[in-house]
Design an enzyme around this catalytic site. Structure first.
Site, mmCIF file in Angstrom:
data_model
loop_
_atom_site.group_PDB
_atom_site.id
_atom_site.type_symbol
_atom_site.label_atom_id
_atom_site.label_comp_id
_atom_site.label_asym_id
_atom_site.label_seq_id
_atom_site.Cartn_x
_atom_site.Cartn_y
_atom_site.Cartn_z
ATOM 1 N N HIS B 19 1.092 -1.097 0.019
ATOM 2 C CA HIS B 19 -0.138 0.101 0.009
ATOM 3 C C HIS B 19 0.796 1.328 0.022
ATOM 4 O O HIS B 19 1.637 1.497 0.883
ATOM 5 C CB HIS B 19 -0.921 0.025 1.177
ATOM 6 C CG HIS B 19 -1.852 -1.123 1.243
ATOM 7 N ND1 HIS B 19 -2.153 -1.921 2.411
ATOM 8 C CD2 HIS B 19 -2.543 -1.687 0.167
ATOM 9 C CE1 HIS B 19 -3.179 -2.944 1.814
ATOM 10 N NE2 HIS B 19 -3.191 -2.802 0.756
ATOM 11 N N GLU B 22 1.508 3.673 3.155
ATOM 12 C CA GLU B 22 1.947 3.205 4.363
ATOM 13 C C GLU B 22 3.489 3.183 4.277
ATOM 14 O O GLU B 22 4.033 2.250 4.030
ATOM 15 C CB GLU B 22 1.333 1.711 4.545
ATOM 16 C CG GLU B 22 0.042 1.751 4.487
ATOM 17 C CD GLU B 22 -0.702 0.234 4.572
ATOM 18 O OE1 GLU B 22 -0.066 -0.518 4.915
ATOM 19 O OE2 GLU B 22 -1.773 0.376 4.468
ATOM 20 N N HIS B 110 3.157 -3.537 6.649
ATOM 21 C CA HIS B 110 1.912 -2.417 6.550
ATOM 22 C C HIS B 110 1.830 -1.593 7.973
ATOM 23 O O HIS B 110 2.557 -1.914 8.929
ATOM 24 C CB HIS B 110 0.887 -3.462 6.534
ATOM 25 C CG HIS B 110 0.606 -4.053 5.367
ATOM 26 N ND1 HIS B 110 -0.286 -3.475 4.207
ATOM 27 C CD2 HIS B 110 1.034 -5.220 4.801
ATOM 28 C CE1 HIS B 110 -0.203 -4.461 3.094
ATOM 29 N NE2 HIS B 110 0.540 -5.473 3.569
ATOM 30 N N GLU B 171 2.115 -5.669 11.011
ATOM 31 C CA GLU B 171 1.064 -4.621 10.976
ATOM 32 C C GLU B 171 1.570 -3.599 12.108
ATOM 33 O O GLU B 171 1.444 -4.045 13.183
ATOM 34 C CB GLU B 171 -0.094 -4.871 11.027
ATOM 35 C CG GLU B 171 -1.298 -3.811 10.663
ATOM 36 C CD GLU B 171 -1.794 -3.568 9.410
ATOM 37 O OE1 GLU B 171 -1.572 -2.291 8.971
ATOM 38 O OE2 GLU B 171 -1.984 -4.423 8.723
#
Lengths: 307, 307
Positions: B19, B22, B110, B171
């Site tokens: 992404h 990010e 992420h 994450e």
């Protein structure tokens, strides 16, 4: 103490979505009363609907930099950026800038990723904007309320709020762009409610006492350390500066942390940082803004009775 | 206690920028050692360079939903979204998915706007991923480390980490998209360092003792209250739920606040919320995910000596 008279604020505009991913303002507009009785008319404007639709700050050009005299009088062509066209539409709707017909007050709603709580941004010569701040500062207990003073006159401004005879930008944070946080939304809600309350009271003849008001005016902008060739960041805001907007920065204080973990220390005069790590300012080469604190003696004001 | 043998992790890939907004992963890649000696080869991949260039999550389609067997075998045409083409490129580079040639471990980096600290996402049947979590959980003291367990097998996965024989998504949060925060970057840095340390140690013959491991598996997704006609939000995450990811949610607890200030209470089973107010999930109709806590008995593992 000196008292200054101002014409009533009969036409007020509140704008949101000037940056399409700052969602507090976009949603606030929907909640504002459409039909209201009172001493002034309230116009609500979704300033950049295309950017709101795609949840971006802007589509082609930052709308909140398009309200200069030059861009507002630019001859439009097929190649003109959408935001320049939209600025001219808004100038027709709320202005024309600098004319007698323009809105008495333009309030523009913004949010930031920086930990700035409630900030009122107005001009150094705008006594109405300063009284709006003073009132909010006295009434709002749920969050700090601070004043940022723009030293350029309204006529030289580039932002949407410059379309009004008086201006009041409400900036709240921290909130990620593209996200709505209840706590930050509630800060904006309270600021807007107090502003509307003040205008009603001012128009009705209340004398607002003057006094000393503290504000911050911008001195300089600091960029992130970057690789001289690629312009990529080589460091980020230091954890000790992050979230510490408006805390005095002294020479030697940590300001950046390199990706390998080294600390870069501040060199310069003692000043107050704000807009620390604002997401939209990476591309504007601004890691934070430095300002000086200044004390203003604001005169008492009241409405000039209409004849 | 049972001990399970696994082949050495000889080929490891770390991916960031899957992404493009990010930023922790994007910058982490630059810091990873390019030339290293040790028991495994390390490939670093900027997964979605076009999205990184424009600082968007994706350009046409969410890349991290493109690694299904269907899309990976889709015949490409001029109209194929960039991300489907890029997924096939990545599958050629790191896969092919499900084959013997595929990477031994794919780690994907992420960040989230949710207050999730460090989360390791792996599969219910992936003992290596679970041991990676267990090791980080034991070693990292600076932030909570939690485990999210995907119940679908790797072969049915749609995300980039499914290209590996083993998978580990890291994450970290909370961090606004398009912003780098030193505290959150440091969380990721520590997780990656511990992962590399574990792989080296595992490949070198260390026996990692098993034991009980606690994880969260997804039960359902909850959307924001919306206007049935316009689909616009009518409420936001309640301040009492905001930033309280992984705190047990009980019936009657506040979950949403309407724009006029009313509280909406939770109805349903006692479950654990996470991805609370993740910015990218507004368009996926997810205000938060609800999961159940589960205890796993993980066997001891060690490397199977190569012949």
């Amino acid at each position: 103490m000196e008292r200054v008279l101002f014409k009533p604020l009969s036409q007020v505009a509140i704008c949101g979505g000037t940056h399409g991913n700052e969602l507090c303002g976009v949603y606030m507009l929907k909640e504002l009363p459409r039909d209201r009785s009172g001493t002034f008319s309230l116009t609500t404007v979704l300033a950049n609907p295309r950017a709101v639709d795609t949840c971006q700050r802007f589509t082609e050009k930052d709308l909140n930099r398009c309200f200069t005299d030059t861009l507002l009088s630019d001859l439009l062509t097929e190649d003109s950026p959408y935001e320049v066209r939209r600025a001219q539409e808004l100038n027709a709707l709320l202005g024309p800038k600098g004319s007698e017909a323009t809105m008495d007050l333009v309030c523009d709603l913004h949010s930031t990723t920086s930990n700035m709580a409630i900030c009122i941004i107005t001009h150094l010569n705008d006594r109405v904007g300063q009284h709006l701040f003073k009132y909010m500062r006295e009434k709002i207990r749920s969050a700090p309320v601070r004043l940022i003073l723009l030293t350029s006159p309204l006529s030289e401004g580039y932002s949407l709020d410059c379309l009004g005879k008086h201006s009041c930008t409400i900036e709240v944070g921290p909130q990620p762009h593209g996200v709505l946080r209840a706590d930050v939304y509630n800060q904006m809600r309270e600021a807007v409610d107090r502003m509307l309350e003040w205008i009603e009271s001012f128009n009705s003849g209340t004398v607002f006492e003057g006094g000393e008001v503290e504000g911050y005016s911008m001195v300089e902008k600091k960029d992130y350390p970057r690789d001289p060739e690629t312009q990529e960041l080589t460091a980020v805001i230091h954890p000790q500066l992050q979230d510490n907007d408006f805390c005095l920065l002294k020479p030697g204080d940590p300001v950046f942390m390199t990706f390998s973990g080294e600390t870069i220390h501040y060199e310069g005069d003692e000043l107050y940082p704000f807009f620390v790590n604002e997401g939209a300012y990476y591309e504007k080469n601004t890691a934070f803004v430095l300002g000086q604190k200044q004390s203003l003696l604001v005169p008492s004001i009241s409405v000039e009775k209409e004849q």
